[in-house]
Design a protein around this motif. Sequence first.
Motif, PDB file in Angstrom:
ATOM      1  N   ARG A   1      37.057  60.328  32.956  1.00  0.00           N
ATOM      2  CA  ARG A   1      37.934  59.256  33.066  1.00  0.00           C
ATOM      3  C   ARG A   1      37.841  58.394  34.264  1.00  0.00           C
ATOM      4  NH1 ARG A   1      41.128  59.345  28.619  1.00  0.00           N
ATOM      5  NH2 ARG A   1      40.901  61.037  27.186  1.00  0.00           N
ATOM      6  N   VAL A   2      38.188  57.279  34.031  1.00  0.00           N
ATOM      7  CA  VAL A   2      37.982  56.343  35.127  1.00  0.00           C
ATOM      8  C   VAL A   2      39.594  55.649  35.050  1.00  0.00           C
ATOM      9  CG1 VAL A   2      37.069  54.188  36.024  1.00  0.00           C
ATOM     10  CG2 VAL A   2      35.597  55.864  34.830  1.00  0.00           C
ATOM     11  N   LEU A   3      39.921  55.394  36.297  1.00  0.00           N
ATOM     12  CA  LEU A   3      41.405  54.901  36.455  1.00  0.00           C
ATOM     13  C   LEU A   3      41.323  53.209  36.547  1.00  0.00           C
ATOM     14  CD1 LEU A   3      44.418  55.039  37.316  1.00  0.00           C
ATOM     15  CD2 LEU A   3      43.712  54.674  39.661  1.00  0.00           C
TER      16      LEU A   3
ATOM     17  N   ARG B   1      37.149  58.476  39.587  1.00  0.00           N
ATOM     18  CA  ARG B   1      37.121  59.013  38.442  1.00  0.00           C
ATOM     19  C   ARG B   1      37.974  60.587  38.581  1.00  0.00           C
ATOM     20  NH1 ARG B   1      30.712  59.228  37.332  1.00  0.00           N
ATOM     21  NH2 ARG B   1      31.180  59.629  35.201  1.00  0.00           N
ATOM     22  N   ARG B   2      38.206  60.912  37.421  1.00  0.00           N
ATOM     23  CA  ARG B   2      38.763  62.271  37.254  1.00  0.00           C
ATOM     24  C   ARG B   2      38.018  62.821  35.959  1.00  0.00           C
ATOM     25  NH1 ARG B   2      45.277  61.750  38.272  1.00  0.00           N
ATOM     26  NH2 ARG B   2      45.045  62.079  40.537  1.00  0.00           N
TER      27      ARG B   2
ATOM     28  N   ARG C   1      45.781  53.428  33.836  1.00  0.00           N
ATOM     29  CA  ARG C   1      45.504  54.595  32.786  1.00  0.00           C
ATOM     30  C   ARG C   1      44.236  55.201  33.239  1.00  0.00           C
ATOM     31  NH1 ARG C   1      45.385  51.508  26.783  1.00  0.00           N
ATOM     32  NH2 ARG C   1      47.867  50.919  26.875  1.00  0.00           N
ATOM     33  N   TRP C   2      44.042  56.397  32.769  1.00  0.00           N
ATOM     34  CA  TRP C   2      42.835  57.089  33.007  1.00  0.00           C
ATOM     35  C   TRP C   2      42.061  56.973  31.747  1.00  0.00           C
ATOM     36  CZ3 TRP C   2      41.154  58.651  37.674  1.00  0.00           C
ATOM     37  CH2 TRP C   2      42.192  58.578  38.875  1.00  0.00           C
TER      38      TRP C   2
END
Length: 130
Positions: free
Chosen positions: A16-18, A12-13, A102-103
């Motif tokens: 958002r999740v990769l 996670r960032r 993608r994030w």
Amino acid sequence: MEQREAIVAVLRREDRVLIIRRGPLATRSGYWAPLSGRLEPGETQAEALVREVHEEVGLRVAPLAKVWESQTDDGRYRLHWWTARIDPGELVLDPGEVSEARWVTVAEYLALEPIFAGDREFFERVLPGI
């Protein structure tokens, strides 16, 4: 048929999740999913998480916690879902395993096709509580 063990990386960032689109050499090529991979003989779940993330997208991670368990739709794999801290670095995709990364937010992920039913359940029911 003996069920095999695999990990799923929840990276996670912020919100958002990769996720990746599985590459041409991957099982179920074309599906959108979090990073995942089989445990090698003698490997712990945490070790498999570190290895798979590095092999598939070139990132270094430190495992944090197992947050969920499920199985694949065909019953062949028990999936162990882990969160991890991501070290700074650029994505370097393994072209055989990963065709795109993608994030995404939960809503963005759920709008993609095709995705696995178990992944949909995780994003809808489990991820918001983590």
